[in-house]
Structures are given as structure tokens and as C-alpha cells.
Design a protein around this motif. Sequence first.
Motif, PDB file in Angstrom:
ATOM      1  N   ASN A 158       0.804  -1.222   0.000  1.00  0.00           N
ATOM      2  CA  ASN A 158       0.000   0.000   0.000  1.00  0.00           C
ATOM      3  C   ASN A 158       0.839   1.275   0.000  1.00  0.00           C
ATOM      4  OD1 ASN A 158      -2.284  -1.566   0.149  1.00  0.00           O
ATOM      5  ND2 ASN A 158      -2.306  -1.537   2.386  1.00  0.00           N
ATOM      6  N   LEU A 159       1.792   1.329  -0.895  1.00  0.00           N
ATOM      7  CA  LEU A 159       2.627   2.526  -0.938  1.00  0.00           C
ATOM      8  C   LEU A 159       1.943   3.598  -1.772  1.00  0.00           C
ATOM      9  CD1 LEU A 159       6.109   0.930  -1.701  1.00  0.00           C
ATOM     10  CD2 LEU A 159       5.212   1.650   0.507  1.00  0.00           C
ATOM     11  N   ASN A 160       1.993   4.818  -1.291  1.00  0.00           N
ATOM     12  CA  ASN A 160       1.572   5.891  -2.207  1.00  0.00           C
ATOM     13  C   ASN A 160       2.763   6.257  -3.084  1.00  0.00           C
ATOM     14  OD1 ASN A 160       3.283   7.600  -0.754  1.00  0.00           O
ATOM     15  ND2 ASN A 160       1.623   8.367   0.534  1.00  0.00           N
ATOM     16  N   GLU A 161       2.511   7.085  -4.062  1.00  0.00           N
ATOM     17  CA  GLU A 161       3.559   7.388  -5.044  1.00  0.00           C
ATOM     18  C   GLU A 161       4.808   7.979  -4.399  1.00  0.00           C
ATOM     19  OE1 GLU A 161       4.495   6.994  -8.060  1.00  0.00           O
ATOM     20  OE2 GLU A 161       2.784   5.753  -8.620  1.00  0.00           O
ATOM     21  N   THR A 162       4.601   8.853  -3.425  1.00  0.00           N
ATOM     22  CA  THR A 162       5.743   9.522  -2.794  1.00  0.00           C
ATOM     23  C   THR A 162       6.600   8.516  -2.038  1.00  0.00           C
ATOM     24  OG1 THR A 162       4.344  11.452  -2.561  1.00  0.00           O
ATOM     25  CG2 THR A 162       6.359  11.414  -1.267  1.00  0.00           C
ATOM     26  N   LYS A 163       5.918   7.659  -1.266  1.00  0.00           N
ATOM     27  CA  LYS A 163       6.634   6.645  -0.479  1.00  0.00           C
ATOM     28  C   LYS A 163       7.354   5.676  -1.433  1.00  0.00           C
ATOM     29  CE  LYS A 163       7.346   5.547   3.780  1.00  0.00           C
ATOM     30  NZ  LYS A 163       8.213   6.555   4.409  1.00  0.00           N
ATOM     31  N   ALA A 164       6.653   5.288  -2.493  1.00  0.00           N
ATOM     32  CA  ALA A 164       7.244   4.361  -3.457  1.00  0.00           C
ATOM     33  C   ALA A 164       8.491   4.980  -4.066  1.00  0.00           C
ATOM     34  CB  ALA A 164       6.234   4.014  -4.544  1.00  0.00           C
ATOM     35  N   ALA A 165       8.411   6.260  -4.371  1.00  0.00           N
ATOM     36  CA  ALA A 165       9.559   6.949  -4.962  1.00  0.00           C
ATOM     37  C   ALA A 165      10.739   6.935  -3.998  1.00  0.00           C
ATOM     38  CB  ALA A 165       9.175   8.378  -5.322  1.00  0.00           C
ATOM     39  N   GLN A 166      10.446   7.177  -2.738  1.00  0.00           N
ATOM     40  CA  GLN A 166      11.529   7.194  -1.746  1.00  0.00           C
ATOM     41  C   GLN A 166      12.139   5.804  -1.577  1.00  0.00           C
ATOM     42  OE1 GLN A 166       9.307   8.924   1.393  1.00  0.00           O
ATOM     43  NE2 GLN A 166       9.743  11.028   0.761  1.00  0.00           N
ATOM     44  N   TYR A 167      11.280   4.774  -1.553  1.00  0.00           N
ATOM     45  CA  TYR A 167      11.790   3.403  -1.422  1.00  0.00           C
ATOM     46  C   TYR A 167      12.611   3.007  -2.639  1.00  0.00           C
ATOM     47  CZ  TYR A 167       9.172   2.125   2.798  1.00  0.00           C
ATOM     48  OH  TYR A 167       8.706   2.039   4.064  1.00  0.00           O
ATOM     49  N   ARG A 168      12.119   3.357  -3.799  1.00  0.00           N
ATOM     50  CA  ARG A 168      12.856   3.048  -5.016  1.00  0.00           C
ATOM     51  C   ARG A 168      14.244   3.657  -4.966  1.00  0.00           C
ATOM     52  NH1 ARG A 168       7.844   3.659  -7.979  1.00  0.00           N
ATOM     53  NH2 ARG A 168       8.210   5.870  -8.268  1.00  0.00           N
ATOM     54  N   ASN A 169      14.267   4.902  -4.519  1.00  0.00           N
ATOM     55  CA  ASN A 169      15.531   5.619  -4.472  1.00  0.00           C
ATOM     56  C   ASN A 169      16.508   4.961  -3.498  1.00  0.00           C
ATOM     57  OD1 ASN A 169      17.230   8.024  -3.178  1.00  0.00           O
ATOM     58  ND2 ASN A 169      16.727   8.503  -5.308  1.00  0.00           N
ATOM     59  N   LYS A 170      15.963   4.502  -2.377  1.00  0.00           N
ATOM     60  CA  LYS A 170      16.793   3.990  -1.293  1.00  0.00           C
ATOM     61  C   LYS A 170      17.189   2.529  -1.530  1.00  0.00           C
ATOM     62  CE  LYS A 170      15.725   3.641   3.425  1.00  0.00           C
ATOM     63  NZ  LYS A 170      14.755   4.105   4.450  1.00  0.00           N
ATOM     64  N   PHE A 171      16.223   1.717  -2.030  1.00  0.00           N
ATOM     65  CA  PHE A 171      16.441   0.272  -2.068  1.00  0.00           C
ATOM     66  C   PHE A 171      16.857  -0.261  -3.423  1.00  0.00           C
ATOM     67  CE2 PHE A 171      13.198   0.206   1.518  1.00  0.00           C
ATOM     68  CZ  PHE A 171      14.147   0.010   2.502  1.00  0.00           C
ATOM     69  N   LEU A 172      16.466   0.420  -4.494  1.00  0.00           N
ATOM     70  CA  LEU A 172      16.564  -0.215  -5.800  1.00  0.00           C
ATOM     71  C   LEU A 172      17.353   0.603  -6.813  1.00  0.00           C
ATOM     72  CD1 LEU A 172      12.818  -1.240  -6.067  1.00  0.00           C
ATOM     73  CD2 LEU A 172      14.719  -2.740  -5.485  1.00  0.00           C
ATOM     74  N   GLY A 173      18.057  -0.133  -7.675  1.00  0.00           N
ATOM     75  CA  GLY A 173      18.705   0.499  -8.813  1.00  0.00           C
ATOM     76  C   GLY A 173      18.177  -0.153 -10.077  1.00  0.00           C
ATOM     77  N   PHE A 174      17.803   0.661 -11.051  1.00  0.00           N
ATOM     78  CA  PHE A 174      17.204   0.121 -12.271  1.00  0.00           C
ATOM     79  C   PHE A 174      18.173   0.176 -13.450  1.00  0.00           C
ATOM     80  CE2 PHE A 174      13.552   1.310  -9.777  1.00  0.00           C
ATOM     81  CZ  PHE A 174      12.658   0.289 -10.015  1.00  0.00           C
ATOM     82  N   ILE A 175      18.185  -0.929 -14.201  1.00  0.00           N
ATOM     83  CA  ILE A 175      18.921  -0.922 -15.474  1.00  0.00           C
ATOM     84  C   ILE A 175      17.907  -1.334 -16.547  1.00  0.00           C
ATOM     85  CG2 ILE A 175      20.824  -1.946 -16.773  1.00  0.00           C
ATOM     86  CD1 ILE A 175      22.000  -2.641 -13.889  1.00  0.00           C
ATOM     87  N   PHE A 176      17.726  -0.488 -17.533  1.00  0.00           N
ATOM     88  CA  PHE A 176      16.688  -0.730 -18.530  1.00  0.00           C
ATOM     89  C   PHE A 176      17.281  -1.221 -19.843  1.00  0.00           C
ATOM     90  CE2 PHE A 176      15.291   2.719 -15.782  1.00  0.00           C
ATOM     91  CZ  PHE A 176      14.057   2.258 -15.339  1.00  0.00           C
ATOM     92  N   GLN A 177      16.428  -1.884 -20.620  1.00  0.00           N
ATOM     93  CA  GLN A 177      16.858  -2.363 -21.929  1.00  0.00           C
ATOM     94  C   GLN A 177      17.277  -1.195 -22.825  1.00  0.00           C
ATOM     95  OE1 GLN A 177      13.872  -4.643 -23.947  1.00  0.00           O
ATOM     96  NE2 GLN A 177      15.141  -4.968 -25.759  1.00  0.00           N
TER      97      GLN A 177
END
Lengths: 233, 422
Positions: free
Chosen positions: A71-90
Motif C-alpha cells: 500500500n505505498l503511495n507514489e511519494t513513499k514508493a519513490a523514496q523506497y525506489r531511491n533507497k532500495f533499488l537500482g534500475f537498469i533498462f533495456q
Amino acid sequence: MIEINDLHKSYKMGSNVLHVLKGINFSVKEGELVAIMGSSGSGKSTLLNILGMLDTMDTGTYMLDGVPIKNLNETKAAQYRNKFLGFIFQSFNLINYKTALENVALPLYYQRMPRKERQDKAMKYLERVGLRDWAYHHPNELSGGQKQRVAIARAMAAEPKVLLADEPTGALDSKTSYEVMDLIQKINQEGNTILVVTHEPDIANMCKRIVHLKDGVIEKDELVNQVMAAEYV
Amino acid sequence: MFRFVFDRDTWQEIFSSIGKNRLRTIITMVGVLWGIFIYIALSGSAKGLDNGFERAFENVAMNSMFVWAQQTSIPYAGFKTGRPLQLKLSDAEILQQRVPQIEFIAPRNAKGVFGGGGSNIVRGQKTGSFNIYGDFPVFTKIATKKIYDGGRFINDDDITYERKVCVIGERTQKELFEEDESPLGEYIRIDNIYFQVVGVHKFVPGGGFESDSDIYIPFTTYRKLYNTGENVDWFSIAAYRNVDVLKVEEDIKTTLKRVHKVDPEDERAFGSFNLGEMFGRIMGFAKGMTFLSLIVGIATIIAGVVGIGNILLITVKERTKELGVRRALGATPKEVRSQIILESVFLTMLAGIVGIVLGAGLLAGINALTKDMTDFPYTNPTVPIPYVIGALLIMVVLGLLIGLIPAQRAVSIKPIDALREE
């Protein structure tokens, strides 16, 4: 590091409901290099998007580094993404009007890191992917392999818990693909947890573990003998 | 939010994203720039026109009028039609008593104005024919006479003692005196009587039938000189500032008709010319221009700002993927929204300031070109600073509001959909 239980996801396509993920149970420990394989439509990208908090799940639980992702809102999701995840795209997804250095520094900007510190750190990661000399070039001056290396540096710059790579070699020729995989393997050897979505068996074989996805369920989850990409380079 | 607005990085983000497509940015800005430019140019010109009229009429009281006597056109009280009427000095007192809205009333006589030649003026070898006015000091309250340094207009003692003093015009001075000669204290001969010059009046155009060669002498001296007795050629009357001049004009004529036994219905017995009414019309025109410029300016500004919103909307659409990447990297919806709104406000502000500068330049140019044209009613075109700040403020608010639309659009797309966008 990642704990997923009974994950379901379906999409509404007009009046039809497309059940994409039908109960995924899956866990990844720290330091693993996991390939998620499957043909198109197998649900591998959906799984990665849910793991990346870019998409929401219908039912099930998802724990990332002991934190329930729910149940993350967009702001929380953005913060978690920033803190926990790194993305590599095709398709690399670098920002065209920014230099390589600025691209790498972007996640740090959203961490509100001071400018000087941010640039030093970005430069350090560019150096690790061997592009220190290209720091002030724009993406359109770089080759595909270089772009992906910048993207990897960007993903790592925020020092995330998990790197998520969505077909990282999909847009590259095989030689460059192996170079990129070599880099990913090296990063993994430093202790980073990495998930790679791919449909190319040779790329998958360069990981330590392969999860086969078919029609929304895990068909096979096997540990493999890692092929070192350096042998091909 | 403040930290965000004053952060150097924020501005770097904004500059790089608006600098990415320079041509589009410039064309967008031209919209707002043009709007504020039109606003500044128009309202400045309206003000210049307003000032020009003010200057043209500064020597005449804004709510003044002339009243003179003509002939009756209706038989009344036993008098036959066509009886010539003559204003008397006593009429002034009666009018002042019965029409309380009158602030000043100046009885005036003149020679050479309404037919008949002017007076012969002689000084040594030099002669000329000029108009002579018999005036009271109160006349200067209605029509300001600028007197050159060291001189004065006719005063109360001149009236009381029927002094033979005169105030001459600029041209009179030129024709009767040498260039480096001061006329003050000198004597000139008006119809063979010596008068001492006490002042030289500066001519200001636009004030009725007066000219730069008029000679003013005390009313009492005039009536002695030309044997006019109690007769008055016309009254110059100024009403109080905030009264209805048309009503005052009507009251004055009614009173005069009663005093002179004229049919109340007789429209031709007394003539009048109402400057107040004329000024009212001209000033109304100037006010209308100011109002029009405000409306046109604001409308163009709005059109320009809507243009900026439109372009930003397209930009946001084009940048969908980039914004998706940013959000995947940890940009919160608030940060994305703020950035786009700030871009909008910044573009609007920049365009506005450039527009104001260009508009001010244009006004300065026009002012410089029309400076020497005294007959062109256009002086010192300015836009009051509060109006400029107000226009800027309106633009910022509009830029903010219009920026909300693309900003909302930018965050309404889920990052996953934004990333899929090709």
C-alpha cells in the motif's frame, strides 16, 4: 533480501481479465545473481515491475530487506525506489540533455545529497564502469555499451540493496552484451544482489541462479554453473 | 518548498530542460512577452495622452466656462424680440450669491477680440496693435497665467487705485523691446496713455482664444480708459471641483435671465461655452484609453500564458519517458510537479521582464520623438510601478495556475506507463 509469497497480479483488458502472475513464491538472498527467464508473456517483466515498486500487486506479500512493501503511495514508493533499488533498462533510459556524470548523479540529487559530494560519488562510479574519460559527454556521443555502463553506474550510485536489470543486453550486440555482463558479474562479486530479466539463455547462464517463468507461475528454479563473461570478451 | 525554489540544482534542472529546445522556448516566451509589451506600450501611451491633455489644459480650470450676453429671441415682459443684452458688473455678485457652486467668477472686458481692432501700442519708435483685456486678479484662479521671473499679475491694489499697469505677452515683449532689455518697470503707451509693465506672461497653448501677445490691464483702469462703465463683455467662471458643471451652467443662465428680464425659455439670450464639459469628454476619452489598454493588455497576457501552458503540455507529453525515469530513480510526484510549475513560472517571469523592458524602451523612444511637439498632446508616457508589479504578479499567478495542468498530467501517468512509452 527479497521475500515474495503467493503473489497474484491480473490486468483488466476491457471486459477480459488477464491473469499474469498466478501465485509466485520466490526469495532472493543477499549477494545472489538471479536470472528470470521466460518467453514474452510469461510475466517476467510484470514480476520485475512489482519488485521494482513500479507496479502494484493484487494479493500476496513482498518483503524487501525486512521492510514490507505494501500500500505505498507514489511519494513513499519513490523514496523506497531511491533507497532500495537500482534500475537498469533495456533501452538505457539516460536523459539525453544531461552529461554522463549528471545522469549518474541524478538518483543522488533526489536523495538531496549536496552537489559536490554528489559529483564526486558519481565520478567514482563512472570510474568503476571505466568511463571516467566520458564523464562530460552526452548520451548521444556514447556507444550502446557505453550507455548501458553509464546506466549501470547510475543504478549503483545510490548504493541500493538490489539492482534490477530488465533485459540489460536486449539492445546490444553479443560482444557488447558480454562486456556488460562481465561488469554485472564483477559488481555481483563485490556482494551486490542483482536480478536480471532476460530471454537469452547465454545471458541467463552467466548468472548463478535461473528462475524459469511460464504462464505466470515458476516452472523451474535452478542453481547453475556460472559462465564467466570475461571468457568471451 | 523554499529550499527547493532556492536550490541551485533545481534551477540547473530547469535551465537544462528549457534550454533543451531553445527555439520552442523562445517562441513560447514571445507570446507572453508580446502580451506584456502591448500592455506596457498601450497603458503608457494612454497615460502619455492623459498627461498631454493635462498639460494642454493646465492653465485653465478644468470645470470652468464662459458666459456672454447676446440678443433675446422671444418677446418677454413687454420687451420686443431681438433686444440686445449687456452683462453688468453687478451680475457677478448676484451670480455668486444665487449659484453657490461657483468658486470663482471673473468679469472680463476685451478690446480687439470680438471684432474691432486692438489697441495701438507705442514704445519709442516701435508700435503694434494688440488685444487689451481688462481683468480682475481673480482671473488667475480660473486660468493660470505663468508670469516670468520678477513680474506679477494685476493685484487688488491695481484695481482699487485704478493703476495704469499692464502685463504683456511674450510676443509683445519681443516686438516692443530689445532682446536683452528687461521690460519690467518700463512704460508703454496704450491708446496714448502710459502704462507701466509689471509682468510678462508665458504663453501656454490650448487655453481658448488667448494669444502670446495679449496685454492685461486692471479692470477698473480699462473701464475708465474705454468708458465701459459697469459693462462686462463676459464672465469667466470656475465651479467647485466636484459639482456638475452642466447644472451650474444652467443655473447661471437661469439667474441671468431673471435679472435681465428674459423669457426663461429663451435659449439664445445668453451664450456660453462650457470647458468643463469638453474636458470631461476628453478626460473620459483618456480614461477609456487607459481602461482599454488594461483590458487588451491583460487579455494578451492571458493568451500568452495559455500559450506557455500549451507548450508545457506538449513538452510534458514529449518528456513522459524522461519523467518516468526520474520517478523510477526516486523523484517524488511533488518534485516532478514543482519542477514543471517552476518552469512555467520562470518562463512567464522571464518573458514578462523582457517585455516590460522592451515596452519601457518603446515608450522612452516615443517620448523622445514627441518631446518637441507642443501641439501633440503626449507627455511623459509612464506606467505606474504598482501596475507593472501587478502585471508581473498576475503573470506569475497565471503561470502557476497554467503550469498546474501539465504538472498534474506529468504525475498522473504511472511511472511504469511512462517508462513503456516510446
